[in-house]
Structure formats: C-alpha cells, structure tokens
Design an enzyme around this catalytic site. Structure first.
Site, PDB file in Angstrom:
ATOM      1  N   ARG A  73       0.832  -1.199   0.000  1.00 26.77           N
ATOM      2  CA  ARG A  73       0.000   0.000   0.000  1.00 26.77           C
ATOM      3  C   ARG A  73       0.874   1.260   0.000  1.00 26.77           C
ATOM      4  O   ARG A  73       1.892   1.322   0.685  1.00 26.77           O
ATOM      5  CB  ARG A  73      -0.885   0.012   1.248  1.00 26.77           C
ATOM      6  CG  ARG A  73      -1.805   1.231   1.346  1.00 26.77           C
ATOM      7  CD  ARG A  73      -2.346   1.397   2.749  1.00 26.77           C
ATOM      8  NE  ARG A  73      -3.213   0.307   3.156  1.00 26.77           N
ATOM      9  CZ  ARG A  73      -4.518   0.237   2.854  1.00 26.77           C
ATOM     10  NH1 ARG A  73      -5.088   1.174   2.147  1.00 26.77           N
ATOM     11  NH2 ARG A  73      -5.223  -0.785   3.264  1.00 26.77           N
ATOM     12  N   VAL A 119       9.355   2.358   1.032  1.00 25.19           N
ATOM     13  CA  VAL A 119       9.668   2.924  -0.285  1.00 25.19           C
ATOM     14  C   VAL A 119      11.017   3.641  -0.306  1.00 25.19           C
ATOM     15  O   VAL A 119      11.414   4.145  -1.343  1.00 25.19           O
ATOM     16  CB  VAL A 119       8.578   3.916  -0.751  1.00 25.19           C
ATOM     17  CG1 VAL A 119       7.279   3.194  -1.016  1.00 25.19           C
ATOM     18  CG2 VAL A 119       8.393   5.041   0.264  1.00 25.19           C
ATOM     19  N   GLY A 120      11.721   3.666   0.805  1.00 27.01           N
ATOM     20  CA  GLY A 120      12.922   4.503   0.892  1.00 27.01           C
ATOM     21  C   GLY A 120      14.099   4.006   0.094  1.00 27.01           C
ATOM     22  O   GLY A 120      14.933   4.807  -0.342  1.00 27.01           O
ATOM     23  N   GLU A 121      14.198   2.684  -0.101  1.00 28.46           N
ATOM     24  CA  GLU A 121      15.436   2.153  -0.671  1.00 28.46           C
ATOM     25  C   GLU A 121      15.265   1.399  -1.984  1.00 28.46           C
ATOM     26  O   GLU A 121      16.208   1.315  -2.777  1.00 28.46           O
ATOM     27  CB  GLU A 121      16.140   1.282   0.384  1.00 28.46           C
ATOM     28  CG  GLU A 121      16.784   2.151   1.440  1.00 28.46           C
ATOM     29  CD  GLU A 121      17.017   1.463   2.763  1.00 28.46           C
ATOM     30  OE1 GLU A 121      18.168   1.178   3.070  1.00 28.46           O
ATOM     31  OE2 GLU A 121      16.040   1.227   3.506  1.00 28.46           O
ATOM     32  N   ASN A 155       1.070   7.807   0.888  1.00 27.08           N
ATOM     33  CA  ASN A 155       0.985   9.134   0.308  1.00 27.08           C
ATOM     34  C   ASN A 155       1.683   9.116  -1.045  1.00 27.08           C
ATOM     35  O   ASN A 155       2.915   9.047  -1.113  1.00 27.08           O
ATOM     36  CB  ASN A 155       1.648  10.169   1.242  1.00 27.08           C
ATOM     37  CG  ASN A 155       1.575  11.581   0.683  1.00 27.08           C
ATOM     38  OD1 ASN A 155       1.631  11.803  -0.528  1.00 27.08           O
ATOM     39  ND2 ASN A 155       1.449  12.553   1.567  1.00 27.08           N
ATOM     40  N   PRO A 156       0.916   9.158  -2.132  1.00 24.25           N
ATOM     41  CA  PRO A 156       1.534   9.008  -3.449  1.00 24.25           C
ATOM     42  C   PRO A 156       2.564  10.094  -3.763  1.00 24.25           C
ATOM     43  O   PRO A 156       3.538   9.835  -4.473  1.00 24.25           O
ATOM     44  CB  PRO A 156       0.338   9.119  -4.415  1.00 24.25           C
ATOM     45  CG  PRO A 156      -0.864   8.838  -3.597  1.00 24.25           C
ATOM     46  CD  PRO A 156      -0.550   9.262  -2.196  1.00 24.25           C
TER      47      PRO A 156
END
Lengths: 707, 330
Positions: A596, A671-673, A599-600
């Site tokens: 999920r 989503v950071g890496e 925040n796009p």
C-alpha cells in the site's frame, strides 16, 4: 478505496490513506522557519571545531595546545589526555579522545570550543599533533590476506544449497564475471550536526545532577539517546534528543556517531552553554560512515534457454579496525531467481579506514548491481531478451526457504515497465544505434528490497476538545514521514487529516525506532494505528476533552511462513557521445511493488530520489582513497560528484496498486530504498547496449569509451 | 581563519599602493575563490583590500575597434552581453560552462583569470604542495591524478588551471591591462599564466600588488566561426577534463585561419600553436583536424589516472573543428 477498507478505519471514517498530501511542514521549510539542528535558538552558544588525525594508523606522541589555548575567545581545548573517561566504550566508534591510538585518517584527536566558529576553526588549526605513524593498509583486493568471513552461527557469511560447482562445470552457458563498486559517501544536504547543552549542577563528569540535551540531526532520536546515555554513563531519562527536522540522512544519520559524543563531552565541561558542532563537508568523509568498496564475482550457469541452474555470488568488502560493519552485498542474490543450486559468500578485510556504515540499501544496492549486470550478460550469451530472461527465472516460492511469497509481483513490474517504456521494439544488438553525435541504448534491471519491520515504537493520542494530537518520537528526515503518519493517524481515528496534529523527533515523545531499512512508516504506523484503536476502544467516537490513549506497535506484525519483500523493474535509456564518451541518461522509468502507498506524492519522491541516487552510483559517485595516506582525496561536493539537474532527465516512478496484509497492519512495505536497487545496473546495461562496451566497475566514466 | 584587517580604498591606485606596501595583503573582488581559501586555510592574509566599486564593471567598444571589459564585470554579465555574444560566442559559451549561476553572478572577470587550481592536494592543508607551500613537494604527482596536467607540467607541480573563460580569452588573443606600483602595462594572453617550472607557487607573471583593471579583445576577422566545448565528469558544475576553444575560418575547403586553445591539460590555458600552424592552409577535414590535434598532444605525459586525456583532447578538438567546418559550409 472505500472509506471502510483501510486498516483501523472506524465506521463512516474519512479516508486519509492514499491522499497525495503535500508535506505538512513544507511552508515552514521553504520560508526558513523549520529549525534544523544547528538553528534552534539558544542563548550564548559556543562553537566546536575538531582536530582530526593526519595518519591512518599509529599513536599520538604529543599534542601541543599552547597556541590554541592562547587564542582569544577559546573556552576549551579537549585532548585525549585531558578529556573525561567515558563510561562505556564497548562500541569503539564512541571511544572519543580516550587513548593515543589512531585507527584511521580523519579521526578525532582533539577539539576546540570557542566563542565563534571562526575562532574555533583557527585555534583547531593551531593545535600541533605529533604521531608515531605505523604502516597502514587501506587498499582492498580480491585476495587480501586479512579477508575473513563475518557473521556467526545464526547469520553465517556463506550460504549454499545444492551443488553449484557441479552445475557450473556442466551447464551449456556460463557467465563468470567480476564487478567492482567504489567506496561511496552519503552526502545529505544538511551536514551531521549536534548542539549539546548540559544543564544542572555540573561542572564535569560525575559531579552530581545534570541533564544533557542534544539538538541532533538524526534518523532516530531515541536510539541516539540510548547510545549517548550509555557512553556517558547517564540515566537515559537525563538525556533529551530533539530532532524535528533533518536535511537528509540516507542511512548515515541512522545511529549516533563520534561527533555526538564529542559535543556532549564538550558541553559537560562547559555547563550552561550550548555547544554547536556542525561537521564540515570534508569531515563527513571520515566520521559518519561510508559504503565499502566491493569486489563481486558472479557466476551464472544456465541452460541455453536461459534457465539458471546455478547462481554463485562472492563478495569481498572492507570494514574498519575500529569495529565491524558488513555490507552484505551477496545475500540478496539468494532469493532473487529460481536457481536450484546457489552459493553466496562474503569476506571482509579490516583495513585502516574510517568506519563504514549504512548507505541507502546497504548490501542490496551494490549486490543487485552485480547480479543484474550478470543477468544482462547472460541474456546476451543466450540470445534472449533480458526481460524474458527474468520472466523465465521467476521463482514460485522463496528459493531460500520454500515459503510462498506474500506479494511477489516482479513479473508485473517487468511487464508494465516494458509496456510504459516502449521496450517491445528493442533491437537487441549492442552498439548499433546512432542519433547525431549520440550512441543510444536501453537497459533493464530488476530490483528487490526486503521487508523490515521494527517493533518497539509507541504512540500516544490526546484529544483537547478540538484537535487530536499524536505523539511519537519518530524521525522525518525529509521523506515526508510526518505527513504520512498524520494520514495514518487520521485513518485510524476515522478523522479528516486537518483534525490531527502529529509531533515527532523528540525523546520527550513516546519511544520510536530508527528511520532505517525502509522500515519507518511501516513500524511507526503500526504504533499509530494501535494507539488509534486503543483511543477509540476507550473513548469511542465522541471523546471528551483530555481523552488520552497510548499503545505500542505489535511485536509480531509480519505474517509468519510467508516471504515478504518489495520488487521493482528499472528501464533506462542511455546516450554516449561518440566523440568524447560523455554519458547521459535522458530517461529512467521504474515500476515498483511496495504494497500500500500511504501518500503518493511523498512516495513518488522517495522512489524517484532512489532512482536518481542509483544514477549517481552508476555514473558519478566514487570516494578516492589515497593509498599513501588513507584519506579521501575528493572530500567535497566539487570533486565527489552527485548528479546535477542537467544530469537528471525524465525520471518516472510508478507502482502497482494493492496492499500486502502480510507486511503488517498497514499493508505497506517501505519505499525509501527500493528505488536505488537495480538502477545502476539498468544504466550500465543501457550503456552496454549503446556502445557494446561492458563496464564492470562503477562509476561509468567517459574515459572507458575514449581512445 | 586567521583574523584579518579589511580596507576599502578610494580608487584603484590607492588599492594598488595599499597591497603593494603589505606583503600580507591581498585583493578581494567577487570572493568566490578567496573566501573558500580563507575557510580552508589555503591562504592566510593579514589584510583584505576590497575592490568593490573601484573598477569598471561593463563592456564597451574601443575607439580603434575591439572590446574593453572592465575587470569587475561579473561573469554572468559578460556572458550575456550582446556584443560578446555576437562577436565572441566562444567566450560567452565558455563563461556559461563554468561554475553555477550564483557563482557567475558574483565572480569578476579579473578574479576569474586569477582563480587558483582545483588540485585536491592544493586545497588540503594537510597534504604537501609546492604551490601552496613551496618546497614541501607535490602530492598529486604520484597521487590521485585524474585532473593532472599532461602538457607543460614539471616534477614540482602537475596542477591545471581551472578557468574556462581564460581558455577562450587565450584563443582570442586577449590583452590584460595591469596596474602595478610602477604604473600601467599590458600583458597578452597567452603570456599571463605561467607553466609551473620550479616556481609552481606563481600562477601568473603578475607581481604582488599588480591589479588587473581590464581585458581587451580584438575584433574577430570576418567569416570566423567559434565554439567552446567543455568535457567533464558530469553535465554541469564540474571542472573540465578537457576543454577546447576554437575559432575557424574556412575558404574553398581549406583552413584560412584557426585559433585553438585547450583547457584542463596544463598549468595555463594552452594555446595550440603547433596545431594552428599545421592546419593553416590545410584541408578542412576531420583527418587533418585529428592529425593536427595529435601533433599538439605529441609531447603529452600521463600517469595511470589521466592516461585518457590526450586521446580525449584529440577527439574533442577534432569534433569541435569538424562541427565548425560543417557550420561554415552552410
């Protein structure tokens, strides 16, 4: 998504998850009102400037501070003979000024505190340090005599399944290549900074009561508190770490480093005066971690149709003599493709170099560069389209364990990416397309990043009759986590985001885990959801003023018996100047599966930022260690290159809609890496397609194509 | 940094007198180089003499032809000036390829000519460097050498000059007006910048107290096409590995005139006289351009890190002249 299908959503709730909110603090940041560590308004500050070692290994024989002591405005000169003895230096990174030992070039050997930063810097330059230098060794080689296998019984350096050597001997197609990546340094815009203030009875250690406050640029306020309190021998309750805004970290601010200790020591000796210490850009190249160079041999044994029989990935890396940090570049290859026979190994040499540490996707970023480059070479060797090659080797279960995947959608990432990028008409022949002065090519690579969930975070929610305040000591290092957590809280409470105020970055708030391993939003979000559920359980939907609830993230949020990881696919167009060899990348396109997306807007920024950092790894970043001295020669942003705007073309990040309930209550993975993983391989593969030249050592610089 | 005194004299002559009288004094113009050096401890002046408002900061036509550029003219103004863009597009392109917009706004024409090398060892006070501290040795000779000079270097120094503007001015036969304690004089380019020899601490032929007041540019001959091409390790905001300032006149398929200067290769902007001579009257073909460039680089000496530079210089010169010739034929 309907209003009721989100996790924790109350009946009739507002839908906050999935909104593309701008960062809540954006206006404060662009108008200069958001205080970064150095900027907290504190009265009568003093300024610290360190003296750093100019030998890579040896002993300090003399320190002459007389000229510094005599400089007007100097308040304190700290040396290893005068500094306080620290309570716990079991982690040797924090044994600051505790002995005459020098273990790397650029280590703290003294420090000056003065009324102005200029005075401190000038006086530091006047400190004379003499050394008995010892022969040092800073050069990593594939056969270095000091290589050893890191790890232990629980996490051994080597893994083997099947009989890869037999397969390598019999397979019709074998790729056997060695790839090298250089030493690299994180360069967040905000340098590592600590402002330390000792209040209470002081002065000096062991003299009764006193409290330490650190205004710190960190990825984890609570972890820094634990570390600093332990090293200084303080009750953690006496240490407060404040870090509301952080100008990037990329891993390098994922723990306290020696500068936190040095600033705290100075503050303890000067109670009542804030001691400000911002590392210079040059000092960041020896004191806050780096990515080790890697030498990676990858062997793939395949049938002629491209089906991989054996995968062997051997990685050689360095660590420091001060303490061990293992990048672990080969490990990810264990689960990437269906290969019955697999071996991954890791060897470290402890060299006289600064201490390596986290740099965005440690292990995965260099490791997948090597593996995905080898996959491109295998595709070429088999005469198979590189997308098709990956499809043919898709494992139905996790090859390490046989466990089913919770949400492995690499095939969809590859197919959707190929479609969006326009891969279908690709001419496979390398070095044959020309547009004006440019040789043009395209490349693909896959990406993977494990799902990490850190239990231990706590959130507290308080209602004042008007707004709901959510407190959690999490970090926002520029990623937008403040905004994402506000959305998660709003979702959990069934409220519009406007009614929720979230506070983070302070150890006076409930404890939170580090922003690292792409685990932040998922781990903190679980605590926020738990607190929201507790709040609603206790107070219902019509709470009175003063209503309050607190809850911890669940210990086990990730489904057992499932393999949970994020995946992605990168597609890149590269152009190489036919005369000069200059490389340009006009197009990068990534499709990712991350569960999920909370925040796009901020998620896209993370993915695009990771891709740009991968471009940077492919074309630019390289720390040049002078073997004669052991110091990084190109220790500034003029010479340590990251891409400028002109290097970054059309970069697009897409993701597959969906959620992964196995990943935790949020259904999200990090989503950071994932954005950096594989990006460098896609660039290298595109450059090969453009030129026919396979560069197996990063960065890919123009001299590979000249002459 | 060392505490220093600061002065704002009334006029240029007073500034020259002040600096000439004090061996620890230095001029401050845009400060884009000097302030860095103060912070890093590379230079430790006792007195800064601020040139603000003392020097011309514009471009004007000279009565007998040519342009006169005030030494205080910001790089950004010079690059954007209509007369410069029309007559010397090479100069405009060179300026715009250097630094960043912010730096070009601050940096002066005189200061740009006098900017010091970016050699990493020069900028690191812990490293021996003959340019920074004469007699201590050259760390770059056996050290990280990607930027090292391949032409005209000495065993005392392998630094390269970092300016793009100076390379263009060297190709354009510019002259520098210098005010010194003994009065005014004119120094031609090439001629301002030195090769290191055994005095690498001296970047130029200027003496302490000398002040650049203006740069003069002769008008180009009719039919000349010019270009500046900078090759570097990223698309912008990096120093040249190789740069080429070239002006070419072609008539009937032959080179009637050529001006060629190279950056990133030497301690000074390198006027490629040997290539110019070889090309004058030669056919304007890529082969001839390549051969002339090879002749210019014939004496290049390289180390492991910069072995690519001569080939890159040859390729870049060839490409620039080839493109200019193609443009001229249109």
């Amino acid at each position: 998504m309907s209003a009721t299908d989100g996790p924790g959503a109350a009946p009739g709730a507002h839908t906050a998850l999935g909104l593309p909110l701008e960062r809540l603090e954006a206006a404060d940041k662009v108008t200069g009102r958001a205080p970064y560590a150095y900027e907290h308004p504190l009265p009568d500050p003093l300024y610290l400037h360190p003296v750093t070692s100019t030998v890579a290994r040896g002993r300090i024989t003399a320190v002459d501070t007389s000229a510094a002591d005599a400089t007007p405005g100097v308040r304190l000169v700290l040396t290893h003979t005068g500094a306080e003895r620290l309570a716990d230096t079991g982690d040797r990174e924090f044994a600051v000024l505790q002995s005459d030992r020098v273990s790397f070039y650029g280590q703290f050997v003294a420090a000056v505190v003065a009324d102005t930063p200029e005075t401190a810097r000038e006086a530091a330059a006047l400190v004379r340090v003499e050394y008995e230098a010892e022969p040092h060794d800073v050069v990593l080689t594939a056969d270095h005599p000091r290589l050893y296998p890191p790890g232990d019984e629980d996490d051994p350096a080597d893994h083997e399944q099947g009989d890869p050597d037999a397969e390598l001997a019999r397979a019709p197609v074998v790729v056997d290549r060695t790839y090298r990546t250089p030493m690299e340094h994180n360069n967040p815009m905000e340098p590592h900074t600590t402002v330390a203030l000792w209040t209470g009875d002081g002065p000096g250690p062991g003299s009764g009561d006193g409290d330490l406050t650190l205004y710190d640029s960190t990825q984890g306020a609570h972890p820094v508190r634990e570390t600093v309190a332990g090293v200084l021998g303080l009750d953690p309750a006496r240490v407060r770490v404040v870090s509301p805004h952080v100008g990037g970290g990329f891993g390098s601010k994922g723990s306290a480093h020696a500068h936190d200790i040095l600033a705290a020591m100075a503050a303890r000796a000067l109670p009542g005066r804030p001691v400000k210490f911002a590392l210079t850009r040059q000092q960041m190249f020896s004191l806050v971690g780096h990515r080790t160079p890697t030498i990676q041999r990858v062997r793939l044994a395949a049938e002629s149709d491209g089906r991989i029989r054996a995968l062997v990935h051997d990685s050689v890396e360095h660590t420091s003599t001060v303490k061990e940090f293992a990048e672990g570049s080969a490990a990810t290859s264990r689960m990437m493709y269906a290969a019955l026979h697999r071996r991954t190994t890791q060897r470290l040499a402890d060299l006289d170099v600064p201490i390596p540490f986290w740099m965005r996707a440690p292990g995965e970023a260099p490791g997948i560069y090597a593996l995905e480059s080898a996959m491109d070479e295998l595709a070429q060797a088999c005469g198979i389209d590189p997308v098709e090659l990956r499809l043919r080797n898709e494992p139905s279960v996790d090859p390490r364990t046989g466990e089913p995947w919770s949400d492995r959608r690499l095939v969809e990432c590859l197919r959707e990416g190929a479609e969006r990028f326009g891969w279908a008409d690709r001419d496979p022949a390398p070095g044959t397309r020309r547009e004006g002065r440019w040789r043009v090519g395209t490349g693909v690579a896959a990406a993977v990043y494990p799902h990490l969930y850190n239990p231990g975070s706590v959130a507290e929610i308080h209602y004042d009759g008007d707004r709901y305040t959510v407190d959690i000591g999490a970090a926002d290092i520029g990623t937008g986590s403040r905004t994402a957590l506000t959305q998660i809280a709003a979702q959990g409470l069934g409220l519009p985001v406007e009614r929720v105020r979230l506070r983070l970055g302070d150890t006076d708030l409930p404890a939170a885990t580090v922003a690292g391993g792409s685990s932040g939003t998922v781990s903190w979000g679980a605590a926020v959801l738990a607190a929201a559920a507790a709040f609603r359980d206790r107070h219902g939907t019509d709470p009175g003023p003063g209503a309050r609830a607190r809850a911890a993230a669940p210990e086990d949020a990730v489904a057992q018996g499932r393999a949970v990881a994020s995946f992605g696919a990168h597609f890149v167009e590269a152009r190489v100047d036919a005369d000069t060899g200059e490389v340009r990348v006009p197009r990068m396109l990534g499709v990712f599966s991350v569960g999920r997306v909370v925040n796009p807007r901020t998620a896209r920024s993370q993915l695009v930022g990771g891709m740009v950092m991968g471009l940077s790894m492919a074309l630019h970043e390289r720390s040049v260690l002078d073997p004669r001295t052991g110091h990084v020669v190109n220790a500034d942003l003029a010479e340590y290159h990251v891409p400028v705007h002109a290097d970054v073309g059309d970069v697009r990040a897409h993701w597959l809609e969906g959620e992964d309930p196995a990943a935790g209550p949020l259904g999200a993975r990090g989503v950071g890496e994932i954005g950096i993983v594989g990006a460098a391989a896609a660039v290298a593969n595109a450059v090969h397609h453009a030129t026919g030249v396979r560069v197996r050592e990063l960065p890919i610089t123009l001299d590979r194509f000249v002459g | 940094m060392r505490p220093f005194a600061y002065s704002r004299p009334r006029d240029a002559a007073a500034a020259v007198a002040e600096v000439s009288a004090d061996p620890e004094a230095c001029y401050l113009a845009g400060g884009t180089n000097l302030v860095d050096h103060l912070r890093l401890g590379i230079t430790r002046p006792g007195l800064l003499v601020d040139l603000r408002d003392l020097l011309d900061d514009g471009v004007e036509e000279m009565p007998g032809g040519g342009l006169r550029i005030g030494a205080a003219t910001p790089n950004s103004d010079l690059a954007a000036h209509p007369l410069v863009r029309r007559r010397h597009p090479m100069l405009s392109a060179a300026l715009l390829s250097g630094a960043s917009g912010q730096l070009r706004n601050a940096a002066s024409t005189g200061g740009n000519l006098l900017q010091r090398t970016r050699c990493a060892y020069f900028r690191d006070t812990a490293a021996p460097c003959n340019k920074r501290e004469p007699g201590t040795g050259c760390s770059a000779l056996e050290g990280h050498g990607r930027h090292n000079a391949v032409l005209g270097a000495s065993r005392h120094c392998v630094a390269v000059h970092p300016s793009d503007m100076a390379v263009a001015l060297t190709a354009l036969d510019a002259r520098v007006r210098v005010l010194g304690p003994g009065g005014e004089r004119v120094v031609p380019l090439p001629g301002l910048h030195r090769l290191p020899g055994d005095e690498p601490h001296r970047d130029t032929v200027l003496e302490h107290g000398d002040l650049i007041t203006a740069v003069e540019l002769p008008d180009p001959p009719r039919g000349r096409r010019s270009a500046y091409r900078k090759v570097r390790d990223r698309a912008s905001y990096a120093f040249a590995l190789v740069s080429v300032a070239a002006a070419l006149e072609v008539a009937d398929g032959r080179v009637r005139g050529v001006r060629l200067a190279l950056g990133g290769l030497a301690h000074a902007p390198w006027r490629a006289r040997r290539a110019e001579e070889a090309l004058t009257g030669a056919p304007a073909t890529a082969d001839a351009f390549r051969e002339a460039a090879r002749a210019e680089l014939a004496d290049a000496r390289t180390g492991p890190d910069n072995a690519f530079k001569p080939a890159l210089a040859v390729a870049t010169v060839t490409a620039v002249l080839r493109d200019l010739a193609a443009r001229g034929d249109r």
